[in-house]
Design a protein around this motif. Structure first.
Motif, mmCIF file in Angstrom:
data_model
loop_
_atom_site.group_PDB
_atom_site.id
_atom_site.type_symbol
_atom_site.label_atom_id
_atom_site.label_comp_id
_atom_site.label_asym_id
_atom_site.label_seq_id
_atom_site.Cartn_x
_atom_site.Cartn_y
_atom_site.Cartn_z
ATOM 1 N N UNK A 136 12.271 -12.711 11.890
ATOM 2 C CA UNK A 136 11.795 -12.159 10.634
ATOM 3 C C UNK A 136 12.627 -10.931 10.312
ATOM 4 N N UNK A 137 12.723 -10.617 9.036
ATOM 5 C CA UNK A 137 13.378 -9.395 8.597
ATOM 6 C C UNK A 137 12.399 -8.593 7.745
ATOM 7 N N UNK A 138 12.062 -7.424 8.228
ATOM 8 C CA UNK A 138 11.167 -6.550 7.497
ATOM 9 C C UNK A 138 11.960 -5.577 6.636
ATOM 10 N N UNK A 139 11.370 -5.208 5.509
ATOM 11 C CA UNK A 139 11.984 -4.232 4.613
ATOM 12 C C UNK A 139 11.034 -3.071 4.384
ATOM 13 N N UNK A 140 11.597 -1.904 4.189
ATOM 14 C CA UNK A 140 10.819 -0.701 3.890
ATOM 15 C C UNK A 140 11.474 -0.032 2.685
ATOM 16 N N UNK A 141 10.848 -0.171 1.536
ATOM 17 C CA UNK A 141 11.351 0.447 0.320
ATOM 18 C C UNK A 141 10.782 1.853 0.199
ATOM 19 N N UNK A 142 11.649 2.813 -0.023
ATOM 20 C CA UNK A 142 11.256 4.221 -0.068
ATOM 21 C C UNK A 142 11.531 4.778 -1.459
ATOM 22 N N UNK A 143 10.508 5.270 -2.095
ATOM 23 C CA UNK A 143 10.691 5.876 -3.416
ATOM 24 C C UNK A 143 11.252 7.286 -3.256
ATOM 25 N N UNK A 144 11.844 7.798 -4.309
ATOM 26 C CA UNK A 144 12.385 9.146 -4.229
ATOM 27 C C UNK A 144 13.884 9.139 -4.035
ATOM 28 N N UNK A 145 14.527 10.235 -4.375
ATOM 29 C CA UNK A 145 15.978 10.292 -4.343
ATOM 30 C C UNK A 145 16.520 10.873 -3.047
ATOM 31 N N UNK A 146 15.670 11.209 -2.085
ATOM 32 C CA UNK A 146 16.142 11.855 -0.869
ATOM 33 C C UNK A 146 16.226 10.903 0.311
ATOM 34 N N UNK A 147 16.194 9.577 0.041
ATOM 35 C CA UNK A 147 16.121 8.613 1.143
ATOM 36 C C UNK A 147 17.232 8.818 2.150
ATOM 37 N N UNK A 148 18.454 8.996 1.676
ATOM 38 C CA UNK A 148 19.580 9.072 2.605
ATOM 39 C C UNK A 148 19.471 10.253 3.558
ATOM 40 N N UNK B 73 1.993 -7.361 8.044
ATOM 41 C CA UNK B 73 1.487 -8.061 9.214
ATOM 42 C C UNK B 73 2.515 -9.048 9.752
ATOM 43 N N UNK B 74 2.763 -8.972 11.035
ATOM 44 C CA UNK B 74 3.604 -9.937 11.736
ATOM 45 C C UNK B 74 2.742 -10.625 12.788
ATOM 46 N N UNK B 75 2.688 -11.940 12.712
ATOM 47 C CA UNK B 75 1.920 -12.723 13.671
ATOM 48 C C UNK B 75 2.835 -13.752 14.302
ATOM 49 N N UNK B 76 2.908 -13.723 15.617
ATOM 50 C CA UNK B 76 3.776 -14.640 16.354
ATOM 51 C C UNK B 76 2.899 -15.544 17.206
ATOM 52 N N UNK B 77 2.962 -16.840 16.940
ATOM 53 C CA UNK B 77 2.157 -17.800 17.694
ATOM 54 C C UNK B 77 2.974 -18.356 18.858
ATOM 55 N N UNK B 78 2.274 -18.706 19.907
ATOM 56 C CA UNK B 78 2.967 -19.225 21.106
ATOM 57 C C UNK B 78 3.131 -20.718 21.040
ATOM 58 N N UNK C 140 0.692 -5.007 13.017
ATOM 59 C CA UNK C 140 1.045 -4.518 11.685
ATOM 60 C C UNK C 140 2.204 -3.546 11.863
ATOM 61 N N UNK C 141 3.262 -3.755 11.111
ATOM 62 C CA UNK C 141 4.467 -2.942 11.224
ATOM 63 C C UNK C 141 4.531 -1.946 10.066
ATOM 64 N N UNK C 142 4.862 -0.715 10.413
ATOM 65 C CA UNK C 142 4.951 0.379 9.446
ATOM 66 C C UNK C 142 6.301 1.067 9.563
ATOM 67 N N UNK D 160 7.850 -8.317 4.150
ATOM 68 C CA UNK D 160 8.633 -9.253 4.946
ATOM 69 C C UNK D 160 7.912 -9.847 6.136
ATOM 70 N N UNK D 161 6.690 -9.417 6.385
ATOM 71 C CA UNK D 161 5.948 -9.977 7.499
ATOM 72 C C UNK D 161 5.521 -11.403 7.244
ATOM 73 N N UNK D 162 4.941 -12.006 8.258
ATOM 74 C CA UNK D 162 4.464 -13.379 8.111
ATOM 75 C C UNK D 162 4.044 -13.958 9.433
#
Length: 116
Positions: free
Chosen positions: A18-30, A111-116, A94-96, A8-10
């Motif tokens: 911007x809206x970032x997403x973090x997809x987590x594999x595995x069944x224990x996310x909650x 990567x999120x880059x914000x220009x002035x 860089x967002x993690x 979702x960066x840019x």
């Protein structure tokens, strides 16, 4: 093994969103509390926001993003989000995602880059 995939960066102009997403594999996310971190060039990785596990009833933000960023989660989609509004050039990084205690394997970040 749990895997984290950020997206979702840019490149945006100051004031945009911007809206970032973090997809987590595995069944224990909650069961995981989740957090966002960021690392700007030449700087240490820093905490941005966190949300509690299960219903995500409680959130916490770094002072630098409070009132502009919103963390959320969708347990049905195994995904955490970071809505970033009123972006500033100093948000460039860089967002993690990870657990607040950073116990999960780090993803590649987005990567999120914000220009002035």
């Amino acid at each position: 093994q749990v895997q984290l995939v950020e997206s979702g960066g840019g490149l945006v102009q100051a004031g945009e969103s911007l809206r970032l997403s973090c997809a987590v594999s595995g069944r224990a996310f909650s069961s995981y509390a989740m957090a966002w971190f960021r690392q700007a060039p030449g700087k240490e990785r820093e905490f941005v926001a966190a949300i509690t596990n299960w219903s995500g009833a409680s959130t916490h933000y770094a002072d630098s993003v409070k009132g502009r960023f919103t963390i959320s989660r969708d347990n049905a989609k195994n995904t955490a989000y970071l809505q970033m509004n009123s972006l500033k050039p100093e948000d460039t990084a860089v967002y993690y995602c990870n657990s607040p205690t950073e116990v999960l394997p780090w993803g590649q970040g987005t990567q999120v880059t914000v220009s002035s």
